[in-house]
Write an enzyme that holds these catalytic residues in place. Structure first.
Site, PDB file in Angstrom:
ATOM      1  CB  SER A  97       3.166  10.970  -4.376  1.00 45.37           C
ATOM      2  OG  SER A  97       1.757  11.054  -4.454  1.00 45.37           O
ATOM      3  N   GLY A 127      -4.501  -4.172  -3.890  1.00 44.70           N
ATOM      4  CA  GLY A 127      -5.489  -3.143  -4.163  1.00 44.70           C
ATOM      5  C   GLY A 127      -4.720  -1.893  -4.541  1.00 44.70           C
ATOM      6  CG  HIS A 128      -1.950  -1.906  -7.032  1.00 39.93           C
ATOM      7  ND1 HIS A 128      -1.000  -2.421  -7.869  1.00 39.93           N
ATOM      8  CD2 HIS A 128      -1.709  -2.463  -5.822  1.00 39.93           C
ATOM      9  CE1 HIS A 128      -0.222  -3.261  -7.197  1.00 39.93           C
ATOM     10  NE2 HIS A 128      -0.643  -3.307  -5.959  1.00 39.93           N
ATOM     11  CG  ASP A 162      -0.518  14.505   0.969  1.00 42.12           C
ATOM     12  OD1 ASP A 162       0.248  13.621   0.549  1.00 42.12           O
ATOM     13  OD2 ASP A 162      -1.744  14.342   1.102  1.00 42.12           O
ATOM     14  CD  GLN A 203       0.742  -8.770  -2.693  1.00 43.25           C
ATOM     15  OE1 GLN A 203       1.423  -9.473  -3.398  1.00 43.25           O
ATOM     16  NE2 GLN A 203      -0.483  -8.431  -3.020  1.00 43.25           N
ATOM     17  N   GLY A 237      -0.346  13.926  -3.063  1.00 39.36           N
ATOM     18  CA  GLY A 237      -1.801  13.781  -3.134  1.00 39.36           C
ATOM     19  C   GLY A 237      -2.122  12.620  -4.056  1.00 39.36           C
ATOM     20  CG  ASP A 278      -1.916  -1.155   1.170  1.00 38.47           C
ATOM     21  OD1 ASP A 278      -2.268  -1.577   0.058  1.00 38.47           O
ATOM     22  OD2 ASP A 278      -2.291  -1.642   2.247  1.00 38.47           O
ATOM     23  CB  THR A 290      -9.767  -6.281   3.461  1.00 40.56           C
ATOM     24  OG1 THR A 290      -8.687  -5.526   4.017  1.00 40.56           O
ATOM     25  CG2 THR A 290      -9.225  -7.483   2.725  1.00 40.56           C
ATOM     26  CE  LYS A 330       2.561  -2.219  -4.334  1.00 41.17           C
ATOM     27  NZ  LYS A 330       2.085  -1.902  -2.976  1.00 41.17           N
TER      28      LYS A 330
HETATM   29  P1  GDP Z   1      -0.778   0.458  -3.560  1.00 40.60           P
HETATM   30  O1  GDP Z   1      -1.384  -0.811  -3.102  1.00 40.60           O
HETATM   31  O2  GDP Z   1       0.676   0.520  -3.279  1.00 40.60           O
HETATM   32  O3  GDP Z   1      -1.089   0.802  -4.983  1.00 40.60           O
HETATM   33  O4  GDP Z   1      -1.463   1.611  -2.650  1.00 40.60           O
HETATM   34  P2  GDP Z   1      -3.019   1.761  -2.308  1.00 40.60           P
HETATM   35  O5  GDP Z   1      -3.730   2.231  -3.512  1.00 40.60           O
HETATM   36  O6  GDP Z   1      -3.541   0.535  -1.632  1.00 40.60           O
HETATM   37  O7  GDP Z   1      -2.975   2.870  -1.186  1.00 40.60           O
HETATM   38  C1  GDP Z   1      -2.505   4.158  -1.435  1.00 40.60           C
HETATM   39  C2  GDP Z   1      -3.616   5.160  -1.095  1.00 40.60           C
HETATM   40  O8  GDP Z   1      -3.066   6.451  -0.984  1.00 40.60           O
HETATM   41  C3  GDP Z   1      -4.700   5.258  -2.141  1.00 40.60           C
HETATM   42  O9  GDP Z   1      -5.912   5.538  -1.519  1.00 40.60           O
HETATM   43  C4  GDP Z   1      -4.240   6.442  -2.993  1.00 40.60           C
HETATM   44  O10 GDP Z   1      -5.307   7.089  -3.678  1.00 40.60           O
HETATM   45  C5  GDP Z   1      -3.659   7.329  -1.940  1.00 40.60           C
HETATM   46  N1  GDP Z   1      -2.549   8.197  -2.370  1.00 40.60           N
HETATM   47  C6  GDP Z   1      -1.608   7.938  -3.296  1.00 40.60           C
HETATM   48  N2  GDP Z   1      -0.658   8.907  -3.294  1.00 40.60           N
HETATM   49  C7  GDP Z   1      -1.033   9.776  -2.346  1.00 40.60           C
HETATM   50  C8  GDP Z   1      -0.440  10.967  -1.828  1.00 40.60           C
HETATM   51  O11 GDP Z   1       0.628  11.393  -2.232  1.00 40.60           O
HETATM   52  N3  GDP Z   1      -1.112  11.606  -0.824  1.00 40.60           N
HETATM   53  C9  GDP Z   1      -2.282  11.142  -0.323  1.00 40.60           C
HETATM   54  N4  GDP Z   1      -2.859  11.839   0.651  1.00 40.60           N
HETATM   55  N5  GDP Z   1      -2.844  10.012  -0.771  1.00 40.60           N
HETATM   56  C10 GDP Z   1      -2.228   9.341  -1.753  1.00 40.60           C
HETATM   57  P1  IMO Z   2      -0.899  -4.082  -2.294  1.00 47.89           P
HETATM   58  O1  IMO Z   2      -0.439  -4.628  -3.631  1.00 47.89           O
HETATM   59  C1  IMO Z   2      -1.038  -4.545   2.021  1.00 47.89           C
HETATM   60  C2  IMO Z   2      -1.100  -8.652   3.547  1.00 47.89           C
HETATM   61  C3  IMO Z   2      -2.345  -9.119   4.264  1.00 47.89           C
HETATM   62  C4  IMO Z   2      -1.737 -10.101   5.239  1.00 47.89           C
HETATM   63  C5  IMO Z   2      -0.627 -10.750   4.418  1.00 47.89           C
HETATM   64  C6  IMO Z   2      -1.004 -12.066   3.783  1.00 47.89           C
HETATM   65  O2  IMO Z   2      -2.176  -3.352  -2.374  1.00 47.89           O
HETATM   66  O3  IMO Z   2       0.215  -3.335  -1.653  1.00 47.89           O
HETATM   67  P2  IMO Z   2      -2.514 -12.698   1.692  1.00 47.89           P
HETATM   68  O4  IMO Z   2      -3.974 -12.479   1.424  1.00 47.89           O
HETATM   69  O5  IMO Z   2      -1.599 -12.115   0.684  1.00 47.89           O
HETATM   70  O6  IMO Z   2      -2.187 -14.135   1.960  1.00 47.89           O
HETATM   71  O7  IMO Z   2      -2.238 -11.941   3.091  1.00 47.89           O
HETATM   72  O8  IMO Z   2      -0.294  -9.818   3.417  1.00 47.89           O
HETATM   73  N1  IMO Z   2      -1.320  -8.117   2.189  1.00 47.89           N
HETATM   74  C7  IMO Z   2      -1.250  -6.818   1.874  1.00 47.89           C
HETATM   75  N2  IMO Z   2      -1.075  -5.732   2.661  1.00 47.89           N
HETATM   76  N3  IMO Z   2      -1.127  -4.413   0.687  1.00 47.89           N
HETATM   77  C8  IMO Z   2      -1.282  -5.481  -0.118  1.00 47.89           C
HETATM   78  O9  IMO Z   2      -1.230  -5.410  -1.461  1.00 47.89           O
HETATM   79  C9  IMO Z   2      -1.393  -6.760   0.483  1.00 47.89           C
HETATM   80  N4  IMO Z   2      -1.574  -8.004   0.004  1.00 47.89           N
HETATM   81  C10 IMO Z   2      -1.512  -8.826   1.056  1.00 47.89           C
HETATM   82  O10 IMO Z   2      -3.001  -8.052   4.918  1.00 47.89           O
HETATM   83  O11 IMO Z   2      -1.132  -9.417   6.296  1.00 47.89           O
HETATM   84 MG    MG Z   3      -2.914  -1.496  -1.844  1.00 48.40          MG
END
Ligand code: GDP
Ligand code: IMO
Ligand code: MG
Length: 429
Positions: free
Chosen positions: A417, A43-44, A337, A228, A419, A16, A305, A19
């Site tokens: 980044s 979840g991207h 930010d 991940q 925002g 998270d 989730t 990416k």
């Molecule tokens: P990923 O799994 O690595 O792609 O990250 P996620 O999408 O799960 O989580 C990143 C969250 O931060 C998302 O809700 C994005 O919309 C948000 N986001 C991304 N870049 C920024 C940033 O620079 N500032 C803020 N406030 N939110 C951001």
């Molecule tokens: P992105 O790509 C954050 C965590 C789960 C749990 C562990 C194992 O959005 O960064 P799994 O279902 O993979 O067997 O769960 O890994 N986990 C993540 N945490 N971001 C993710 O993906 C994750 N994918 C799995 O919460 O701790």
């Molecule tokens: Mg994610």
């Protein structure tokens, strides 16, 4: 081999790191975006034009019309989820079906995987991993087991696959009924449903290894999208609280067939603080009001989730380890930010265990449980930096923060980044 013009985006912590946003903005300088690991546990998030898109399986380059999206062989594909995601995003991701390739080598997720995982996590009780319950672990376990695994390519021969599904369900049902005292699954009903998914996905199933190797020879620019993060890597992460694939850059070679030498520049992504979802040690976790403040300011609730994410100070001790594992060329700092307006600001520069400072990130889960962070205080800033587009316009304290991260990690910060949307990005030379 042609000159390297490819890029790899990898999370340096527990996922998270934003990416998805970074892949979306870098996609315009590439020809293909490639997922190499994980499945719909990812979840991207991609945000532009006032809309937010949450992606789980389709590579985050999908909204760029000239990009080919590749799901590599290292990914585990839930066919139902993939089809739903394609259908949902097609109106915005034009001609997606014509430019999405799914590796015939990719393994698949079936209803018995998520059922087994739910039972296993429940059985573990307090010792659970806290997985996303998407069937990821059981699907990779079957991949290693071989005889109970199904690859995407098998959908091309449905007459063989139907019998195999029947045989696998018979075996899985023995486990459900005899080990867990649960009712088994209906093989015929599953097959009816999944045969239709296979049929719909058939035109997208391809030998993506050959495709990508040829693409490199043709000088096409690949963008690898890690799912991940490195600390969730099955081999190099905080085992056993990890996912079941190689989430570090190590997974790109095995997960796509593209050799490491051809990967090009590797950018490691970190948030300006650290988060973790699920169970497992997290030395810099803030279990207090400050942790809550970061969670609220950063909207730190899981993309897949919806679980609240655990929040803490930036852990540069863990990140330095991850940076070395991935051999990064540069760092991307996201959500800078979110730190604006915090009453204090700290980063973790090392751990002590039993009063002794560690020289290396612990390989021992018990040591990591016991690790106490060594924290360094930095000057916080009050300003809202979400409108800043030029590095020089950041408050001095924010620039000092970035500089300190560079010093400790030993790599330059290339992108910042500020925002969620595309424009809220600062590029540095
Ligand atoms: P990923 O799994 O690595 O792609 O990250 P996620 O999408 O799960 O989580 C990143 C969250 O931060 C998302 O809700 C994005 O919309 C948000 N986001 C991304 N870049 C920024 C940033 O620079 N500032 C803020 N406030 N939110 C951001
Ligand atoms: P992105 O790509 C954050 C965590 C789960 C749990 C562990 C194992 O959005 O960064 P799994 O279902 O993979 O067997 O769960 O890994 N986990 C993540 N945490 N971001 C993710 O993906 C994750 N994918 C799995 O919460 O701790
Ligand atoms: Mg994610």
């Amino acid at each position: 081999m042609k000159p390297k013009s490819s890029t790899l985006i990898v999370g340096l912590t527990w996922g998270d790191e934003a990416k998805g946003k970074i892949v979306d903005i870098l996609a315009r300088d590439h020809d293909c975006v490639v997922r190499y690991n994980g499945g719909n546990n990812a979840g991207h998030t991609v945000a532009f034009g006032g809309e937010t898109y949450k992606l789980h399986l389709v590579p985050s380059g999908l909204f760029h019309e000239n990009i080919t999206c590749v799901i590599g062989g290292g990914v585990v594909v839930d066919p139902k989820v993939l089809l739903e995601e394609i259908t949902k995003n097609e109106p915005k991701a034009l001609h997606l079906r014509q430019r999405l390739l799914v590796s015939s080598r990719a393994h698949t997720i079936w209803p018995w995987h998520s059922k087994l995982e739910a039972l296993s996590e429940k059985h573990q009780g307090k010792g659970k991993i806290g997985t996303t319950l998407r069937g990821i672990g059981p699907a990779y376990a079957d991949k290693a087991n071989r005889v109970t695994a199904i690859r995407m390519g098998e959908f091309l021969r449905p007459e063989h696959l139907e019998k195999k599904v029947q045989r696998i369900v018979e075996q899985k049902n023995q486990v459900f009924e005899k080990v867990f005292g649960e009712p088994g699954l209906d093989a015929a009903a599953i097959w009816r449903e999944y045969a239709a998914y296979g049929e719909a996905l058939r035109p997208m199933i391809a030998d993506t290894t050959a495709y990508l190797l040829n693409a490199i020879d043709d000088g096409r620019r690949l963008l690898f999208e890690g799912a991940q993060g490195t600390l969730l890597d099955i081999d190099h992460g905080t085992y056993p609280y990890v996912t079941s694939s190689n989430a570090s850059a190590c997974g790109a070679w095995t997960g796509t067939g593209v050799p490491a030498r051809a990967l090009g520049q590797i950018l490691g992504v970190v948030k300006a603080y650290t988060t973790r979802v699920g169970e497992g040690p997290f030395p810099t976790e803030l279990k207090d009001a400050l942790g809550d403040q970061i969670r609220e300011q950063g909207h730190e609730y899981g993309t897949t989730t919806g679980r609240p994410r655990r929040c803490g100070w930036l852990d540069t001790f863990a990140i330095r380890y991850a940076a070395r594992i991935n051999s990064i060329d540069g760092i991307v700092i996201t959500l800078l930010d979110v730190l604006g307006g915090l009453p204090e600001l700290k980063i973790c520069t090392g751990y002590t265990v039993g009063g002794r400072a560690l020289t290396d990130f612990p390989d021992d889960p018990l040591a990591l449980e016991q690790a106490q962070p060594i924290l360094e205080s930095l000057t916080p800033w009050k300003e809202d930096v979400s409108g800043v587009r030029d590095y020089r316009d950041l408050p001095l304290a924010a620039r000092r923060y970035v500089k300190r991260v560079e010093e400790i990690i030993g790599a330059p910060v290339r992108i910042i980044s500020v925002g969620p949307s595309r424009e809220q990005t600062i590029f540095r030379q």
